[in-house]
Design an enzyme around this catalytic site. Sequence first.
Site, PDB file in Angstrom:
ATOM      1  N   GLY A 157       0.504  -9.485   1.338  1.00  0.00           N
ATOM      2  CA  GLY A 157       0.861  -8.756   0.124  1.00  0.00           C
ATOM      3  C   GLY A 157       2.343  -8.933  -0.149  1.00  0.00           C
ATOM      4  N   ARG A 158       2.913  -7.967  -0.875  1.00  0.00           N
ATOM      5  CA  ARG A 158       4.325  -8.095  -1.269  1.00  0.00           C
ATOM      6  C   ARG A 158       5.243  -8.213  -0.056  1.00  0.00           C
ATOM      7  NH1 ARG A 158       2.695  -3.869  -5.704  1.00  0.00           N
ATOM      8  NH2 ARG A 158       1.710  -3.006  -3.871  1.00  0.00           N
ATOM      9  N   ILE A 159       5.022  -7.360   0.953  1.00  0.00           N
ATOM     10  CA  ILE A 159       5.924  -7.361   2.114  1.00  0.00           C
ATOM     11  C   ILE A 159       5.686  -8.616   2.964  1.00  0.00           C
ATOM     12  CG2 ILE A 159       6.616  -6.106   4.201  1.00  0.00           C
ATOM     13  CD1 ILE A 159       5.748  -3.494   2.694  1.00  0.00           C
ATOM     14  N   ARG A 180      -7.334 -11.665   3.011  1.00  0.00           N
ATOM     15  CA  ARG A 180      -8.682 -11.795   2.442  1.00  0.00           C
ATOM     16  C   ARG A 180      -8.672 -12.733   1.246  1.00  0.00           C
ATOM     17  NH1 ARG A 180     -10.492  -5.724   1.882  1.00  0.00           N
ATOM     18  NH2 ARG A 180      -8.334  -5.766   1.229  1.00  0.00           N
ATOM     19  N   ARG A 241       0.463  -0.290  10.184  1.00  0.00           N
ATOM     20  CA  ARG A 241       0.037   1.081  10.469  1.00  0.00           C
ATOM     21  C   ARG A 241      -0.475   1.116  11.895  1.00  0.00           C
ATOM     22  NH1 ARG A 241       2.394   2.961   6.962  1.00  0.00           N
ATOM     23  NH2 ARG A 241       1.732   4.234   5.214  1.00  0.00           N
ATOM     24  N   GLU A 270       0.734   8.277  16.121  1.00  0.00           N
ATOM     25  CA  GLU A 270       2.163   8.598  16.106  1.00  0.00           C
ATOM     26  C   GLU A 270       2.399  10.003  15.527  1.00  0.00           C
ATOM     27  OE1 GLU A 270       3.193   5.178  13.534  1.00  0.00           O
ATOM     28  OE2 GLU A 270       3.908   6.630  12.053  1.00  0.00           O
ATOM     29  N   HIS A 288       8.851   4.242  13.321  1.00  0.00           N
ATOM     30  CA  HIS A 288       8.359   4.103  11.938  1.00  0.00           C
ATOM     31  C   HIS A 288       9.532   4.189  10.937  1.00  0.00           C
ATOM     32  CE1 HIS A 288       4.599   4.778   9.217  1.00  0.00           C
ATOM     33  NE2 HIS A 288       5.536   4.070   8.592  1.00  0.00           N
ATOM     34  N   ILE A 289      10.440   3.226  11.066  1.00  0.00           N
ATOM     35  CA  ILE A 289      11.653   3.260  10.224  1.00  0.00           C
ATOM     36  C   ILE A 289      11.808   2.003   9.365  1.00  0.00           C
ATOM     37  CG2 ILE A 289      12.975   4.849  11.682  1.00  0.00           C
ATOM     38  CD1 ILE A 289      14.431   2.337  12.844  1.00  0.00           C
TER      39      ILE A 289
HETATM   40  C1  8YV Z   1       7.146   5.546   5.061  1.00  0.00           C
HETATM   41  C2  8YV Z   1       5.525   3.590   5.104  1.00  0.00           C
HETATM   42  O1  8YV Z   1       8.368   5.778   5.652  1.00  0.00           O
HETATM   43  O2  8YV Z   1       5.668   3.264   2.788  1.00  0.00           O
HETATM   44  C3  8YV Z   1       4.951   3.278   3.772  1.00  0.00           C
HETATM   45  O3  8YV Z   1       3.741   3.019   3.701  1.00  0.00           O
HETATM   46  O4  8YV Z   1       4.894   3.424   6.083  1.00  0.00           O
HETATM   47  C4  8YV Z   1       6.916   4.081   5.226  1.00  0.00           C
HETATM   48  O5  8YV Z   1       7.731   3.410   4.324  1.00  0.00           O
HETATM   49  C5  8YV Z   1       6.185   6.530   5.651  1.00  0.00           C
HETATM   50  O6  8YV Z   1       4.866   6.264   5.369  1.00  0.00           O
HETATM   51  C6  8YV Z   1       6.547   7.931   5.177  1.00  0.00           C
HETATM   52  O7  8YV Z   1       5.832   8.375   4.104  1.00  0.00           O
END
Ligand code: 8YV
Length: 335
Positions: A157-159, A180, A241, A270, A288-289
């Site tokens: 995807g985008r990322i 996919r 995730r 988490e 998760h940063i």
């Molecule tokens: C968030 C992320 O920091 O955007 C997302 O999907 O996982 C992170 O950028 C996190 O989900 C907080 O809402």
Amino acid sequence: MTTRPAVLVARGVFPEVLARLAQHFEVESNPDDTVWSAAELSARLQGKAGAFITGSERIDAALLDAHPQLRAVCNMAVGYNNIDLDACTARGVLASNTPDVLTETTADFGFALMMATARRITESEHFLRAGRWTKWSFDMFAGAEVHGATLGVLGMGRIGQAIARRGALGFGMPVLYHNRSRLDAAIEQQLGARWVDKATLLRECDHLVIVVPYSPASHHLIGATELASMKPTATLTNIARGGVVDDAALAAALRAGRIAAAGLDVFEGEPKLHPDLLTVPNVVLTPHIASASVATRRAMADLAADNLIAALGCGPHAGRPPTALNPQVLSAPTP
Ligand code: 8YV
């Protein structure tokens, strides 16, 4: 005098964003940034027309049924596996996320985590801080090459595309990807990326970066069998995730040297971690940063606020939330 809609801001957020919301709504916020239980979240949603939420808050059918007055749930995250979107749509509740504003920042972090993993940056820092550095050695913390190595992107995807671009253009990495749906040939060419099936991706890449959304279909997409098919010199980086990777199987593979190292920003369950991940040395762990630059977190919060303001019929985009996930609910008759 008309009463203003009441909204809930479920987690701590920039004061400027709270102030913007307060121009339109009666705002109940969470200044202590407590992670509320489902029961407490439900209690606080009493009488609220909208909610500004994050990935920590789960919005499901039962919660929506308990709050028929709720019209909008606006996530400060691009991933929205915390929201039952079908349940929202069926009840005419607008849901939104925050795509695009975090793409480049998250890709920067994914690339940094992959590099830290390949070049053993945190492992060597722990060694140094522990006072164990007494001499230089030819093989001390010798890691894997990054430039010119094969980058594998799972989820394009985008990322994923932004990571591929960094690898191909900045580091001369051949890029393999699995998704996919295939990208247009022109985009593949631009990114220097080649679609392969998942088995080929796992077998051939030197550095695997995982960027797929979480869903039941992507649960444990990477488990013991997949890890065993990777090169023993390969690294795995997960910025997607928790739950996409089987963390117990990963810890076992790292301990046994079935892959060289892993970089993890997300974890199953988490903020709790599988205990074995804390005792294997060849893993870089972050809380998760990936989207956490100041500017990007502000942009995410502003976009979530824009969505909430518009979804509840206020502000310059009234009725047209910029990144709605189910915009059809706004034109449909109220169920
Ligand atoms: C968030 C992320 O920091 O955007 C997302 O999907 O996982 C992170 O950028 C996190 O989900 C907080 O809402």
